[in-house]
Design a protein around this motif. Structure first.
Motif, mmCIF file in Angstrom:
data_model
loop_
_atom_site.group_PDB
_atom_site.id
_atom_site.type_symbol
_atom_site.label_atom_id
_atom_site.label_comp_id
_atom_site.label_asym_id
_atom_site.label_seq_id
_atom_site.Cartn_x
_atom_site.Cartn_y
_atom_site.Cartn_z
ATOM 1 N N HIS A 35 0.846 -1.196 0.000
ATOM 2 C CA HIS A 35 0.000 0.000 0.000
ATOM 3 C C HIS A 35 0.884 1.251 0.000
ATOM 4 O O HIS A 35 1.972 1.227 0.570
ATOM 5 C CB HIS A 35 -0.883 -0.038 1.249
ATOM 6 N N ARG B 21 -0.091 5.365 13.152
ATOM 7 C CA ARG B 21 -1.458 5.851 12.993
ATOM 8 C C ARG B 21 -1.773 6.910 14.033
ATOM 9 O O ARG B 21 -1.340 6.810 15.177
ATOM 10 C CB ARG B 21 -2.453 4.703 13.164
ATOM 11 N N THR C 205 -8.969 12.327 7.156
ATOM 12 C CA THR C 205 -9.709 11.122 7.530
ATOM 13 C C THR C 205 -9.548 10.951 9.033
ATOM 14 O O THR C 205 -8.549 11.394 9.589
ATOM 15 C CB THR C 205 -9.149 9.884 6.808
ATOM 16 N N ASP D 249 0.425 10.413 4.845
ATOM 17 C CA ASP D 249 -0.539 10.299 3.738
ATOM 18 C C ASP D 249 -0.351 11.454 2.763
ATOM 19 O O ASP D 249 -0.395 11.287 1.549
ATOM 20 C CB ASP D 249 -1.964 10.284 4.288
ATOM 21 N N ARG E 276 -9.304 10.099 1.180
ATOM 22 C CA ARG E 276 -10.234 9.040 1.610
ATOM 23 C C ARG E 276 -10.015 7.749 0.840
ATOM 24 O O ARG E 276 -10.189 6.662 1.364
ATOM 25 C CB ARG E 276 -11.689 9.516 1.455
ATOM 26 N N PHE F 19 -8.020 4.645 2.123
ATOM 27 C CA PHE F 19 -8.513 3.684 3.107
ATOM 28 C C PHE F 19 -9.797 2.991 2.659
ATOM 29 O O PHE F 19 -10.480 2.362 3.443
ATOM 30 C CB PHE F 19 -8.680 4.377 4.465
ATOM 31 N N ASP F 20 -10.139 3.114 1.352
ATOM 32 C CA ASP F 20 -11.326 2.447 0.818
ATOM 33 C C ASP F 20 -11.023 1.006 0.414
ATOM 34 O O ASP F 20 -11.926 0.192 0.278
ATOM 35 C CB ASP F 20 -11.857 3.195 -0.418
#
Ligand code: PHE
Length: 346
Positions: free
Chosen positions: A101, A196, A207, A316, A329, A332-333
């Protein structure tokens, strides 16, 4: 009888049928068994003639059964091998393979770049105490900065504590890792802390869960010049360009003094913003400053002996700038089409 039995053996089409023939001939009530039993009642002369004949019959039938059995077993094995054949030349269906990712990719890049500068990677809990997340960072209960953080508070009593209701929070930044590191090890300290973070906020660039990387250096004689050089070296390596230009703007964070917001210059290439140069404008990328003496003291170190700098940066956001993504957004979908579009899935 001999011909009939031998014919039955060679006609048996399967192992079960063959066994039925065996029982019929050689079983307890079998025809040959019955014949053998008659030997006892014969005169010696008669037995001398009939005995070998009956034994010969028994051996012939036993041998024929064994031969037929071996042939049937071989045939069964051949059939199984034929039916289980795998054709290795047939084309296979493509198996979907995942890739790393973008956030993980950037975290790996950060760890690598800072390892070259002598920084270790530190971590801390995502569920933090109010003290580590705020108070120790010179953000007391009444401080307006608390309202700015849109904090997720957790209900709970400190284990072992009597009346004291100790607030726990989802950490709103990675800065509490500064506190845990300074309390856990002696300087000199050089760490980054990626991870995080959480704030109650959501739009195209925010987010509720996002990622930051904290940087912390504590040593003797550390100045703003070290901070600027470190950030410049990091951003040049990260964006893979030598023409990175930084702008430090005076700012305010309770845990640094002085504080600076850092912008990175960009240019417009083919209608798109590209990091590097400064002809196009400035983009804010991180917050930083010299660690406040109160923070150093809260961790049990002597601020007259130790100084340092710290910075905090949205991971991010770094990924969006480097890979040209515009909606946070989507990170994280988990939509494979989005990942594919940016080359993060095959
Ligand atoms: N923690 C700050 C934030 O989340 C960033 C920061 C870190 C600023 C370290 C200064 C020093 O906005």
């Amino acid at each position: 009888m001999r011909d009939a039995l031998l014919a039955a053996v060679s006609d048996a089409e399967g192992l079960e049928a063959l066994d039925a023939v065996r029982v019929e001939a050689l079983g307890k009530q079998g025809r040959i068994t019955q014949l053998l039993k008659t030997l006892g009642g014969m005169s010696p002369d008669e037995r001398q003639v009939r005995g070998p004949a009956i034994q010969g019959l028994r051996e012939a039938v036993t041998g024929a059964i064994a031969t037929r059995k071996a042939a049937l077993e071989q045939a069964a094995l051949d059939a199984r091998l034929a039916s289980e054949t795998i054709d290795l030349t047939l084309p296979v269906d493509a198996v979907p393979a995942g890739t790393i990712h973008p956030v993980s990719q950037v975290m790996d890049e950060l760890a690598e770049i800072f390892a070259d500068l002598g920084f270790a990677v530190a971590t801390g809990p995502e569920i933090e105490t109010d003290w580590h997340n705020f108070s120790a960072l010179n953000i007391p209960e009444t401080h307006p900065a608390r309202a700015m953080h849109d904090t997720f508070y957790l209900a709970g009593v400190e284990p072992g504590g009597d009346e004291a209701l100790v607030k726990r929070v989802l950490r709103t930044h990675t800065s509490p890792v500064q506190i845990r590191t300074m309390m856990g090890q002696q300087p000199p300290i050089r760490i980054i802390a990626p991870g995080r973070t959480y704030r109650s906020d959501s739009d195209a660039t925010h987010t509720p869960m996002f990622h930051q990387v904290e940087g912390l250096v504590i040593d003797k004689g550390i100045t703003l010049a070290h901070l600027k050089w470190t950030l410049e070296t990091f951003l040049k390596a990260f964006f893979e360009r030598d023409d990175i230009v930084l702008r430090l703007r005076p700012s305010y964070f309770p845990f640094t003094e002085p504080s600076a917001e850092v912008d990175v210059g960009y240019t417009i290439e083919k209608g798109k913003r590209v990091i590097g140069g400064s002809g196009g404008g400035w983009m804010e990328v991180l917050g930083s400053g010299m660690v406040h003496p109160k923070v150093i003291a809260a961790c049990g170190l002597d601020p007259d002996e130790w100084q340092g700098f710290a910075f905090g940066c949205g991971i991010d956001r770094l990924a969006m700038l480097k890979y040209g993504m515009d909606d946070l957004r989507a990170f994280f979908d988990g939509d494979i089409r989005w990942l594919k579009h940016y080359g993060f899935a095959s």
